[in-house]
Every structure is written in structure tokens, then in C-alpha cells.
Design a protein around this motif. Structure first.
Motif, PDB file in Angstrom:
ATOM      1  N   CYS A 180      -0.743  66.722  63.667  1.00 38.12           N
ATOM      2  CA  CYS A 180      -1.431  65.748  62.899  1.00 38.12           C
ATOM      3  C   CYS A 180      -2.817  66.001  62.509  1.00 38.12           C
ATOM      4  CB  CYS A 180      -1.051  64.333  62.912  1.00 38.12           C
ATOM      5  SG  CYS A 180       0.644  64.081  63.025  1.00 38.12           S
ATOM      6  N   CYS A 183      -3.609  68.678  60.043  1.00 40.67           N
ATOM      7  CA  CYS A 183      -2.955  68.574  59.042  1.00 40.67           C
ATOM      8  C   CYS A 183      -3.684  68.193  57.720  1.00 40.67           C
ATOM      9  CB  CYS A 183      -1.617  67.446  59.128  1.00 40.67           C
ATOM     10  SG  CYS A 183      -0.861  67.633  57.794  1.00 40.67           S
ATOM     11  N   CYS A 189      -1.166  60.458  55.040  1.00 41.57           N
ATOM     12  CA  CYS A 189       0.169  60.207  56.053  1.00 41.57           C
ATOM     13  C   CYS A 189       0.344  59.049  56.420  1.00 41.57           C
ATOM     14  CB  CYS A 189       0.417  61.614  56.550  1.00 41.57           C
ATOM     15  SG  CYS A 189       1.936  61.637  57.405  1.00 41.57           S
TER      16      CYS A 189
HETATM   17 FE1  SF4 Z   1       1.407  64.674  60.701  1.00 38.11          FE
HETATM   18 FE2  SF4 Z   1       1.810  63.714  58.279  1.00 38.11          FE
HETATM   19 FE3  SF4 Z   1       0.748  66.061  58.476  1.00 38.11          FE
HETATM   20 FE4  SF4 Z   1       3.208  65.740  59.532  1.00 38.11          FE
HETATM   21  S1  SF4 Z   1       2.432  65.404  57.137  1.00 38.11           S
HETATM   22  S2  SF4 Z   1       1.788  66.826  60.410  1.00 38.11           S
HETATM   23  S3  SF4 Z   1       3.233  63.722  60.079  1.00 38.11           S
HETATM   24  S4  SF4 Z   1      -0.253  64.111  59.595  1.00 38.11           S
END
Ligand code: SF4
Length: 335
Positions: A180, A183, A189
Motif C-alpha cells: 500500500c 501504491c 483507497c
Molecule cells: Fe493498498 Fe489500496 Fe493500493 Fe491495494 S489499491 S495496494 S489496498 S492502497
């Protein structure tokens, strides 16, 4: 995915289609060698449509879900016969072709033709469920996940968007330990912010797969040939090669197994069973080994195959396990 168009290169719809069909329920790692082999053997729709189905099944052997190979061949024929050798570009027409369902039609339309299509595979499903913390369990959650994915899908470069989402799911938003902090969607998110990513998508409790059992007969003739047959074209493992055996059922009676042997022989039951898991059931096969005199004719619908050439047959993984048990070695690998 095994195939990507380099920047600036127009995607080849044949390659996109081939890779998407192979990747259905199968990992990139497992698909890679098969994808390259198919491209080498049949580089376009015309070549694949002109290939004998037996050759296609042989080339697919070991990749599993064999109806995909039959559909692949049928689809190539339709593309050649009815579409001038080119895939149709819209989702509806793509979906009418054999082996192309909701996900695959959207993926081809978006990636190969740049159409705005909503592409939702398991990776995208996971990313979207986490972005919005969708608490409804699968498979019921699929509708709302799709609605959210529809909202996210841009009007332009939908193919790039779809591939980016799938790659994000495969490499960053992984099932376990998603990255995360690295990301690019972290700021948007819900599950990433809450630290609850691994809880999504919510899975239903796992039901145990029913068990079926059966017996298989490995008969070796004195000249070294082994008795084999080809399964009917339709149904589970349709068109694949196998050693003769009983039906597979929950009520299999092992004491009656030998009444289904293809010929009378000095059958010996080998210790252990071959275990295999299909989508809807688990299977345990008892294996009987026997020998036959030189010159014994194969029963109707069966044939003798030189032992050293068994690996060249369209042999599914299940039958490779059977052969391996008989030989007391690792399953036959295809070259
Ligand atoms: Fe984490 Fe959300 Fe990215 Fe998935 S989409 S890696 S849950 S931050």
C-alpha cells in the motif's frame, strides 16, 4: 500477461486474443511457454484455423481447461470463415464467438481495439473491492464491483487503463501483503487508509469439493506399447488422450473395478492413488498395471502407443500423474 505491445506499436488482435484465452484461470508463469509455442506453430488466425484439431489439443496438453483449446480452434475458424480473418471489434460480436465471455470480450475490445470496455478480472476485482471497501461477500459483490469499475474506466485509452489495473492487482495490490505504501492509488483507497486491505474482497466460506473415485488401467504389451484411447470431444478433458478406465463417481465400488478393465490381464493394483482436483470435484484414481502378449489387438476405440511417445500425446496432467505412478517417477514433461 505474456504479451504487451511496446509503446507506439499497434496491438496485434491475434496475440491479445490468444494470450487472454490462455490466461483464463491460469497463471502467467504457466502460460508463457504455451503462448510462445502457439505463436511459433500458428502465427495468425488462418494458420490456426487450418491446423488439425488433434495437433491443437496436443500443443495445449498440460495447460488444463481443455475446452479452451477446442474453442480456440473453433473461434479461429469462424474468424477466418465469417470475418475475413479479422476479429470483430465490438464487445457484443466478440462475445458471440466460442470461448469469449464477458471478461475476455471486454479485454480484447479495450486492449486490441482501444474501445471503452469495462474489464474486470480477479485482479481488478480485488483492487476495486479495496478502493471502496466493498463489504458484501463474493460472488454477490460482483455487481457493485463492476458498477464501480465502470465509474473508474476512462473514455480514452481504456485498454491501457485495464492493463494498468490488472498489473496493479498482480504486482502491488496482491492478495497477501499488498504494498500500500508504494501504491499510486493509496491516497484514494479506503482499505489502504484503514489498513484493512487483506480483508477485501470478502470471500464466502469455502465449500468442500465433492470426491469422485475411479480406476485406470495401464496395460503394457510385450513390444513395449501401451494401451490408450481418446476421450469424446465434448465434456471434461474432451478430445484428450487417456489410459482406459472406469467412470468417475461418488459411488465407485473398488471391488468392481476389474470388471471394467479393457481386456483380461494379470492386473495388479498399485499402492496409493492418483489425486487430482478439478473445478467442481476432487478425484482419486486407483491405478492397475498389467502386461499383454505381443500381437494382442487393441479393443475397439483404443490404440497401442509406443511407450517413449506417450509424452507426445495430448495427455492431460491427470494422466501424466497416472503414468508417473506406474513408472515410479516424476510426471512426463512436454518438450
Ligand atoms: Fe493498498 Fe489500496 Fe493500493 Fe491495494 S489499491 S495496494 S489496498 S492502497
Amino acid at each position: 500477461m505474456p504479451w504487451r505491445a511496446p509503446p507506439g506499436v499497434v496491438p496485434d488482435p491475434y496475440k491479445v486474443w490468444l494470450s487472454e484465452i490462455m490466461l483464463q484461470q491460469t497463471t502467467v508463469q504457466a502460460v508463457k511457454g504455451y503462448y510462445e509455442k502457439f505463436l511459433r506453430l500458428w502465427p495468425d488466425f488462418a494458420a490456426l484455423a487450418g491446423a488439425p484439431i488433434d495437433e491443437v489439443m496436443k500443443a495445449w496438453a498440460g495447460l488444463g481447461y481443455y475446452s479452451r483449446a477446442r474453442n480456440l480452434h473453433a473461434c479461429a475458424k469462424i474468424v477466418v470463415d465469417e470475418h475475413g480473418g479479422k476479429l470483430p471489434v465490438d464487445v457484443g460480436s466478440l462475445r458471440s464467438l466460442p470461448g469469449i465471455g464477458a471478461y475476455t470480450s471486454a479485454a480484447i475490445a479495450a486492449i486490441a481495439f482501444g474501445k471503452r470496455a469495462v474489464v474486470v478480472d480477479a485482479n481488478v476485482e480485488r483492487v476495486v473491492a479495496r478502493l471502496f471497501e466493498i463489504r458484501e461477500p463474493l460472488p454477490g459483490a460482483k455487481t457493485v464491483i463492476r458498477q464501480k469499475a465502470e465509474l473508474l474506466t476512462p473514455g480514452r485509452r481504456a485498454g491501457d487503463f485495464a492493463q494498468a489495473m490488472m498489473d496493479l492487482g498482480a504486482g502491488v495490490c496482491t492478495v497477501k501483503k499488498p504494498a500500500c505504501l508504494l501504491c499510486p492509488l493509496h491516497d484514494f483507497c479506503a482499505a489502504g487508509a484503514a489498513g484493512t486491505a487483506e480483508s477485501f474482497p470478502v470471500k464466502p466460506p469455502k465449500a468442500a469439493k465433492p470426491l469422485r473415485r475411479g480406476a485406470v488401467f495401464f496395460l503394457r504389451r510385450a513390444d513395449g506399447k501401451v494401451l490408450m484411447r481418446t476421450r469424446l470431444p465434448k465434456g471434461l478433458l474432451g478430445g484428450m488422450a487417456e489410459f482406459p478406465g472406469t467412470d468417475w463417481s461418488a459411488n465407485f465400488k473398488s471391488r468392481q473395478a476389474l470388471s471394467h478393465a479393457p481386456v483380461e490381464a494379470n492386473w495388479k493394483k498399485l499402492p496409493g492413488v492418483v489425486k487430482h482436483v478439478f473445478t467442481h470435484f476432487a478425484l482419486e484414481l486407483s491405478v492397475y498395471s498389467g502386461s499383454a502378449p505381443r500381437g494382442l489387438r487393441a479393443p475397439k476405440g483404443m490404440r497401442w502407443v509406443v511407450n517413449s511417445r506417450i509424452a507426445e500425446e495430448a495427455l492431460p496432467t491427470l494422466m501424466r500423474k497416472v503414468a508417473a505412478l506406474v513408472e515410479g517417477k516424476a510426471p512426463y514433461k512436454r518438450s
